[in-house]
Design an enzyme around this catalytic site. Structure first.
Site, PDB file in Angstrom:
ATOM      1  N   GLU A   1       9.990   4.510  -0.024  1.00  0.00           N
ATOM      2  CA  GLU A   1      11.395   4.301  -0.340  1.00  0.00           C
ATOM      3  C   GLU A   1      11.489   3.421  -1.585  1.00  0.00           C
ATOM      4  OE1 GLU A   1      15.261   2.237   1.899  1.00  0.00           O
ATOM      5  OE2 GLU A   1      13.225   2.055   2.719  1.00  0.00           O
TER       6      GLU A   1
ATOM      7  N   ASP B   1      -1.238 -10.980   3.087  1.00  0.00           N
ATOM      8  CA  ASP B   1      -1.507 -11.155   1.657  1.00  0.00           C
ATOM      9  C   ASP B   1      -0.219 -11.572   0.953  1.00  0.00           C
ATOM     10  OD1 ASP B   1      -2.867 -11.181  -0.754  1.00  0.00           O
ATOM     11  OD2 ASP B   1      -2.801  -9.005  -1.039  1.00  0.00           O
TER      12      ASP B   1
END
Length: 283
Positions: free
Chosen positions: A89, A192
């Site tokens: 998206e 992360d």
């Protein structure tokens, strides 16, 4: 856009149209990234890497779905993946809300409240291009020692970055973890979370991208946010108000970041060695 026949077939089969243009977007050092548009006016975000590990994009798509299912923070939807690309998206960045960082802290705490009885995940993930093992284990100290610190340490030793004495220091730290780190539940963590993976959505809202997902220590997540300059103090205050942190959490962040420093050492070379050795000596 060669090598994307599978993607083109998916677009046509789902009546999204045919690829017509691609606008490159910088910021990553692993994949080619950009916004692609079709002849039907559809826009998507595309990650493409002809040399990617065969499961890398599958892992990312599954990780995004797991985070999205928490309904804690906005996550881009993954539409299609194969061995060489991932179609997402497209969340065109808007002007950040005035309370962006406060909202981010609150929403990350909400995601972290999704916990598991053990540490790990049903599949291995990737931190950068490093395969990140996630075998389930109930003991968080053992998980962080074996599947995070020692895994990276052994890679660094094999590449000649760490000497025998460095490995002995690392092993001592692993044995000392129960006295250095308070007990914490196995929280769903992005894995992360540096500033490059903190995106801004169309309405100025926080969005998480590029996960290295697993169930682990939430303090370790906050460590990564502080590694490369840190997030604004408003983020940490809002997080702490939403889910109070244990005393001394800031002092422990370099210990958690030893994992990421070792990973950067293995990925990018000796420029990170002095930081790694500094943390080894400190703890």
């Amino acid at each position: 856009m060669s090598g994307l026949s599978g993607l083109e077939s998916w677009l046509q089969n789902n009546e999204k149209g045919c690829l017509r243009e691609r606008e490159s977007v910088g910021g990553g050092c692993i994949n080619d990234t950009g916004v692609v548009r079709t002849d039907k006016g559809e826009s998507f975000f595309l990650k493409h890497n002809r040399n990617a590990h065969e499961s890398m994009f599958e892992c990312e798509a599954k990780s995004l779905k797991i985070m999205a299912d928490t309904d804690a923070i906005r996550i881009p939807r993954a539409y299609y993946y194969d061995d060489h690309c991932l179609l997402l998206e497209y969340l065109e960045p808007g002007k950040r809300k005035d309370n962006y960082w406060e909202l981010f802290g609150q929403q990350l705490a909400a995601m972290h409240r999704h916990t598991a009885p053990e540490f790990g995940l049903d599949f291995a993930t990737f931190c950068g291009t490093t395969l990140q093992p996630n075998s389930w284990i109930r003991d968080g100290y053992h998980f962080f020692a074996a599947q995070r610190l020692m895994m990276q340490g052994k890679l660094a030793h094999e590449q000649g970055y760490l000497k025998r004495g460095d490995m002995e220091q690392l092993e001592r730290i692993c044995h000392r973890l129960p006295s250095l780190v308070p007990e914490q539940p196995a929280s769903l963590v992005h894995g992360d979370l540096w500033s490059g993976n903190a995106h801004t959505g169309p309405e100025g809202e926080p969005v998480l991208i590029d996960p290295a997902l697993y169930f682990g220590w939430r303090e370790a997540e906050l460590g990564m946010t502080a590694l490369f300059g840190g997030f604004p103090e408003a983020f940490y205050q809002a997080y702490d108000e939403a889910w109070p942190l244990e005393t001394g959490w800031r002092e422990r962040l370099p210990l958690y970041n030893l994992y990421h420093l070792l990973n950067h050492l293995n990925l990018f070379g000796g420029g990170y060695l002095s930081q790694v050795c500094g943390v080894l000596r400190r703890f």
